[in-house]
Design a protein around this motif. Structure first.
Motif, PDB file in Angstrom:
ATOM      1  N   GLU A   1       0.833  -1.199   0.000  1.00 29.42           N
ATOM      2  CA  GLU A   1       0.000   0.000   0.000  1.00 29.42           C
ATOM      3  C   GLU A   1       0.875   1.260   0.000  1.00 29.42           C
ATOM      4  OE1 GLU A   1      -0.336  -2.551   2.061  1.00 29.42           O
ATOM      5  OE2 GLU A   1      -2.143  -3.425   1.142  1.00 29.42           O
ATOM      6  N   GLU A   2       1.964   1.234   0.773  1.00 23.56           N
ATOM      7  CA  GLU A   2       2.865   2.380   0.834  1.00 23.56           C
ATOM      8  C   GLU A   2       3.548   2.631  -0.499  1.00 23.56           C
ATOM      9  OE1 GLU A   2       5.156   2.923   4.879  1.00 23.56           O
ATOM     10  OE2 GLU A   2       5.091   0.786   4.368  1.00 23.56           O
ATOM     11  N   ILE A   3       3.904   1.550  -1.158  1.00 17.09           N
ATOM     12  CA  ILE A   3       4.764   1.659  -2.328  1.00 17.09           C
ATOM     13  C   ILE A   3       3.986   1.713  -3.643  1.00 17.09           C
ATOM     14  CG2 ILE A   3       5.186  -0.743  -3.060  1.00 17.09           C
ATOM     15  CD1 ILE A   3       7.800   1.950  -2.140  1.00 17.09           C
ATOM     16  N   ALA A   4       2.694   1.412  -3.622  1.00 16.64           N
ATOM     17  CA  ALA A   4       1.904   1.349  -4.854  1.00 16.64           C
ATOM     18  C   ALA A   4       1.990   2.625  -5.695  1.00 16.64           C
ATOM     19  CB  ALA A   4       0.456   1.023  -4.526  1.00 16.64           C
ATOM     20  N   PRO A   5       1.842   3.836  -5.100  1.00 21.12           N
ATOM     21  CA  PRO A   5       1.922   5.041  -5.938  1.00 21.12           C
ATOM     22  C   PRO A   5       3.268   5.184  -6.657  1.00 21.12           C
ATOM     23  CG  PRO A   5       0.980   5.559  -3.789  1.00 21.12           C
ATOM     24  CD  PRO A   5       1.504   4.170  -3.697  1.00 21.12           C
ATOM     25  N   ALA A   6       4.365   4.810  -5.988  1.00 22.29           N
ATOM     26  CA  ALA A   6       5.683   4.924  -6.608  1.00 22.29           C
ATOM     27  C   ALA A   6       5.834   3.931  -7.758  1.00 22.29           C
ATOM     28  CB  ALA A   6       6.776   4.702  -5.568  1.00 22.29           C
ATOM     29  N   VAL A   7       5.284   2.733  -7.600  1.00 22.47           N
ATOM     30  CA  VAL A   7       5.358   1.726  -8.664  1.00 22.47           C
ATOM     31  C   VAL A   7       4.542   2.169  -9.870  1.00 22.47           C
ATOM     32  CG1 VAL A   7       4.824  -0.660  -9.282  1.00 22.47           C
ATOM     33  CG2 VAL A   7       5.765  -0.137  -7.015  1.00 22.47           C
ATOM     34  N   ILE A   8       3.328   2.637  -9.616  1.00 23.49           N
ATOM     35  CA  ILE A   8       2.469   3.105 -10.713  1.00 23.49           C
ATOM     36  C   ILE A   8       3.129   4.260 -11.454  1.00 23.49           C
ATOM     37  CG2 ILE A   8       0.263   4.216 -11.241  1.00 23.49           C
ATOM     38  CD1 ILE A   8      -0.901   2.621  -8.841  1.00 23.49           C
ATOM     39  N   SER A   9       3.668   5.205 -10.696  1.00 25.10           N
ATOM     40  CA  SER A   9       4.329   6.361 -11.302  1.00 25.10           C
ATOM     41  C   SER A   9       5.523   5.945 -12.151  1.00 25.10           C
ATOM     42  CB  SER A   9       4.778   7.331 -10.206  1.00 25.10           C
ATOM     43  OG  SER A   9       5.570   8.374 -10.744  1.00 25.10           O
ATOM     44  N   ALA A  10       6.320   4.997 -11.648  1.00 23.60           N
ATOM     45  CA  ALA A  10       7.514   4.556 -12.374  1.00 23.60           C
ATOM     46  C   ALA A  10       7.140   3.993 -13.737  1.00 23.60           C
ATOM     47  CB  ALA A  10       8.266   3.517 -11.551  1.00 23.60           C
ATOM     48  N   PHE A  11       6.147   3.130 -13.769  1.00 23.81           N
ATOM     49  CA  PHE A  11       5.783   2.512 -15.038  1.00 23.81           C
ATOM     50  C   PHE A  11       5.059   3.484 -15.963  1.00 23.81           C
ATOM     51  CE2 PHE A  11       6.754  -1.294 -12.634  1.00 23.81           C
ATOM     52  CZ  PHE A  11       7.446  -2.028 -13.583  1.00 23.81           C
ATOM     53  N   GLU A  12       4.295   4.402 -15.420  1.00 22.74           N
ATOM     54  CA  GLU A  12       3.664   5.417 -16.264  1.00 22.74           C
ATOM     55  C   GLU A  12       4.718   6.291 -16.933  1.00 22.74           C
ATOM     56  OE1 GLU A  12       0.980   7.494 -13.710  1.00 22.74           O
ATOM     57  OE2 GLU A  12      -0.716   6.158 -14.153  1.00 22.74           O
ATOM     58  N   ARG A  13       5.764   6.642 -16.185  1.00 26.29           N
ATOM     59  CA  ARG A  13       6.827   7.471 -16.759  1.00 26.29           C
ATOM     60  C   ARG A  13       7.568   6.729 -17.865  1.00 26.29           C
ATOM     61  NH1 ARG A  13      10.309   9.301 -11.710  1.00 26.29           N
ATOM     62  NH2 ARG A  13      11.586  10.302 -13.329  1.00 26.29           N
ATOM     63  N   LEU A  14       7.850   5.455 -17.660  1.00 25.83           N
ATOM     64  CA  LEU A  14       8.624   4.690 -18.638  1.00 25.83           C
ATOM     65  C   LEU A  14       7.817   4.343 -19.880  1.00 25.83           C
ATOM     66  CD1 LEU A  14      10.641   2.316 -16.289  1.00 25.83           C
ATOM     67  CD2 LEU A  14      11.430   4.383 -17.434  1.00 25.83           C
ATOM     68  N   GLU A  15       6.510   4.129 -19.732  1.00 28.52           N
ATOM     69  CA  GLU A  15       5.712   3.733 -20.889  1.00 28.52           C
ATOM     70  C   GLU A  15       5.129   4.923 -21.639  1.00 28.52           C
ATOM     71  OE1 GLU A  15       1.574   2.906 -18.349  1.00 28.52           O
ATOM     72  OE2 GLU A  15       2.695   1.281 -19.266  1.00 28.52           O
ATOM     73  N   ASN A  16       5.349   6.120 -21.139  1.00 32.61           N
ATOM     74  CA  ASN A  16       4.792   7.330 -21.733  1.00 32.61           C
ATOM     75  C   ASN A  16       5.290   7.505 -23.172  1.00 32.61           C
ATOM     76  OD1 ASN A  16       4.018   9.908 -22.412  1.00 32.61           O
ATOM     77  ND2 ASN A  16       4.671  10.831 -20.495  1.00 32.61           N
ATOM     78  N   PRO A  17       4.431   7.396 -24.181  1.00 34.89           N
ATOM     79  CA  PRO A  17       4.874   7.495 -25.576  1.00 34.89           C
ATOM     80  C   PRO A  17       5.356   8.887 -25.962  1.00 34.89           C
ATOM     81  CG  PRO A  17       2.479   7.429 -25.460  1.00 34.89           C
ATOM     82  CD  PRO A  17       2.979   7.148 -24.083  1.00 34.89           C
ATOM     83  N   MET A  18       5.009   9.890 -25.154  1.00 35.63           N
ATOM     84  CA  MET A  18       5.465  11.242 -25.461  1.00 35.63           C
ATOM     85  C   MET A  18       6.927  11.449 -25.077  1.00 35.63           C
ATOM     86  SD  MET A  18       2.971  12.595 -26.925  1.00 35.63           S
ATOM     87  CE  MET A  18       3.702  14.213 -27.055  1.00 35.63           C
ATOM     88  N   ASN A  19       7.451  10.553 -24.282  1.00 37.77           N
ATOM     89  CA  ASN A  19       8.844  10.651 -23.884  1.00 37.77           C
ATOM     90  C   ASN A  19       9.678   9.769 -24.801  1.00 37.77           C
ATOM     91  OD1 ASN A  19       9.673  12.397 -21.872  1.00 37.77           O
ATOM     92  ND2 ASN A  19       8.906  11.114 -20.226  1.00 37.77           N
ATOM     93  N   ASP A  20      10.369  10.370 -25.749  1.00 38.04           N
ATOM     94  CA  ASP A  20      11.238   9.604 -26.642  1.00 38.04           C
ATOM     95  C   ASP A  20      12.571   9.376 -25.928  1.00 38.04           C
ATOM     96  OD1 ASP A  20       9.254   9.774 -28.589  1.00 38.04           O
ATOM     97  OD2 ASP A  20      10.002  11.705 -29.270  1.00 38.04           O
ATOM     98  N   MET A  21      12.532   8.541 -24.883  1.00 42.72           N
ATOM     99  CA  MET A  21      13.708   8.380 -24.031  1.00 42.72           C
ATOM    100  C   MET A  21      14.609   7.278 -24.581  1.00 42.72           C
ATOM    101  SD  MET A  21      11.898   8.741 -20.284  1.00 42.72           S
ATOM    102  CE  MET A  21      10.784   7.365 -20.556  1.00 42.72           C
ATOM    103  N   PRO A  22      15.779   7.617 -25.114  1.00 44.94           N
ATOM    104  CA  PRO A  22      16.668   6.585 -25.658  1.00 44.94           C
ATOM    105  C   PRO A  22      17.107   5.619 -24.563  1.00 44.94           C
ATOM    106  CG  PRO A  22      17.374   8.801 -26.310  1.00 44.94           C
ATOM    107  CD  PRO A  22      16.342   8.967 -25.233  1.00 44.94           C
ATOM    108  N   LEU A  23      17.042   4.346 -24.865  1.00 49.48           N
ATOM    109  CA  LEU A  23      17.339   3.322 -23.862  1.00 49.48           C
ATOM    110  C   LEU A  23      18.715   3.495 -23.235  1.00 49.48           C
ATOM    111  CD1 LEU A  23      15.981  -0.001 -25.402  1.00 49.48           C
ATOM    112  CD2 LEU A  23      15.396   0.938 -23.173  1.00 49.48           C
TER     113      LEU A  23
END
Length: 470
Positions: free
Chosen positions: A309-331
């Motif tokens: 429960e404590e860590i759920a927001p951080a996990v959700i945020s991490a994956f949302e940031r990485l999967e965001n198609p607007m971020n052309d983040m080179p691997l």
């Protein structure tokens, strides 16, 4: 093409946020100090903070040619899903100084009556520590108050405030009236500034395209996530309120390492070996996403020092940031230093899992095998960078030079057992012999052999099938 400067701002309709007063010194002009610190000050200046900074850097001439300004390409999504693609001209740097060529000008920064803060990257090298000590010593000689020292960091392996203060006393130990200077130093608060926000430099092709769109030249062009998060231990100075939070930086850094940095590690090598170029491509791949999900939910989350429960927001945020198609983040750009950060991000979870289950975690072991395959193929080019090949394309790995040097002695086509032994037993890389983790050497050797024999993608599919059938 005209170069970015104060004189062109009105013509290009660039909003003027330039502060009037030098109140800060920033050591360095890298992505952390410009992309996080200078950008944070720039955001504060939107609210009238009047926080001007001097940047201490060997790139001073180039930065001064742009009147200290540079363009951040902000790419991402707002909290409501709105796409963000914009350019922000950061204007908080009023001048840049090269301490090697402009010693008097550099030391004069210490005598600024309005100086409030000095920002330095955590774990500065000896040359930077000496420069910092000289700047502060000059200020003490001038009878001025000690500024706040901010240790900017985005990783767990930061230097402690006490360690920095001790090193400044060591460096100045034989200077004139050192005891008086050391007593003055005791009044200088040394604090950790946690900076969380991806940033980097665009590739040559992308930079050329963006310059054509902007129709001006910027030699410090950078990209970043729109959501920059900064936090300070203890109270936040009034001028930074609204752009900097107060928080337990040790816990924030640990949480970022064990969740976000762990996700970056898993995505980087596996994604590159799969032919992907960005994090959004990795997260859109069903097989890669299934494997990463298994690693997180079965092997990482159960051993973290927080409840789900404590860590759920951080996990959700991490994956949302990485999967965001607007971020052309080179691997390989965002994933730089992933082998160095592995010791703080993934290794603790692997150890805890093995201690509980008397066996190494399967999905994380597969990710480590992928990272070993990637780095074992690195070779140094003519300018000293470590490169890897994927087909005919070359890419640069950015990580701890000592780690890359160690892996460059290996080869991805070595016998799998030999490669696993050599990689895992190297204490100079991991700080320990990882073969001591129950079952890890066997699992990594098994995965390396599979990747060598049938390739990474087919090996991943086989592993997923094995896990699903179990």
């Amino acid at each position: 093409m005209v170069q970015l400067s104060r004189s062109m701002m009105e013509r290009y309709e660039i909003a003027d946020r330039r502060p009037q007063t030098l109140r800060a010194v920033i050591f360095g002009a890298d992505r952390l100090m410009l992309g996080a610190v200078a950008r944070m000050l720039d955001r504060a200046n939107e609210g009238g903070a009047d926080l001007g900074a001097a940047c201490v850097t060997g790139k001073a001439a180039a930065l001064n040619a742009q009147d200290g300004m540079f363009t951040m390409l902000l790419r991402g999504e707002d909290t409501d899903g709105r796409a963000i693609r914009e350019e922000r001209v950061v204007q908080s740097v009023l001048l840049a100084v090269d301490p090697r060529l402009e010693e008097e000008k550099f030391l004069a920064l210490g005598l600024l009556a309005e100086l409030e803060a000095v920002f330095v990257a955590a774990a500065p090298d000896e040359a930077e520590r000496t420069l910092l000590a000289r700047l502060l010593y000059t200020r003490w000689q001038g009878g001025l108050a000690a500024p706040a020292l901010m240790l900017a960091t985005e990783r767990c392996e930061q230097e402690s405030p006490q360690a920095l203060a001790d090193s400044l006393r060591r460096i100045s130990g034989d200077w004139a009236e050192a005891a008086g200077f050391h007593a003055w130093l005791a009044d200088a608060s040394v604090r950790v500034l946690f900076c969380d926000g991806l940033s980097g430099s665009p590739g040559d092709a992308e930079a050329a395209r963006e310059r054509q769109k902007m129709n001006y030249r910027d030699d410090f062009l950078a990209w970043a996530e729109p959501q920059l998060r900064c936090a300070l231990d203890g109270d936040v100075p009034e001028r930074l309120r609204g752009v900097c939070d107060s928080g337990d930086c040790e816990q924030l850094l640990l949480q970022k390492a064990r969740i976000f940095d762990a996700a970056v590690f898993l995505c980087t090598a596996a994604g590159y070996l799969s032919g992907k170029d960005s994090f959004s491509q990795v997260m859109a791949d069903a097989d890669l996403r299934a494997w990463i999900g298994r690693a997180f939910y079965r092997e990482i989350l159960p051993v973290l020092p927080w409840s789900r429960e404590e860590i759920a927001p951080a996990v959700i945020s991490a994956f949302e940031r990485l999967e965001n198609p607007m971020n052309d983040m080179p691997l390989l750009d965002v994933g730089r230093d992933c082998m160095r950060s592995f010791r703080h991000s993934v290794l603790p979870s692997m150890r805890s899992f093995a201690e509980r289950n008397f066996d190494a975690p399967e999905a994380l072991s597969f990710g480590l095998a992928a990272a070993i395959m990637l780095c074992a193929g690195a070779r140094r080019n003519e300018v000293g960078e470590y490169e890897v090949l994927r087909g005919d394309a070359r890419a640069v790995l950015r990580d701890d030079p000592e780690i890359l040097a160690a892996f460059s002695q290996l080869s991805h086509d070595m016998p799998a057992e030999t490669l696993a032994y050599a990689a895992l037993a190297d204490r100079s890389v991991w700080g320990d012999d990882l073969r001591q983790i129950d079952g890890l050497e066997m699992r990594v050797a098994y995965d390396l052999a599979s990747i060598q024999r049938i390739g990474f993608r087919e090996s991943l599919r086989n592993r997923l099938k094995e896990w699903n059938d179990a």
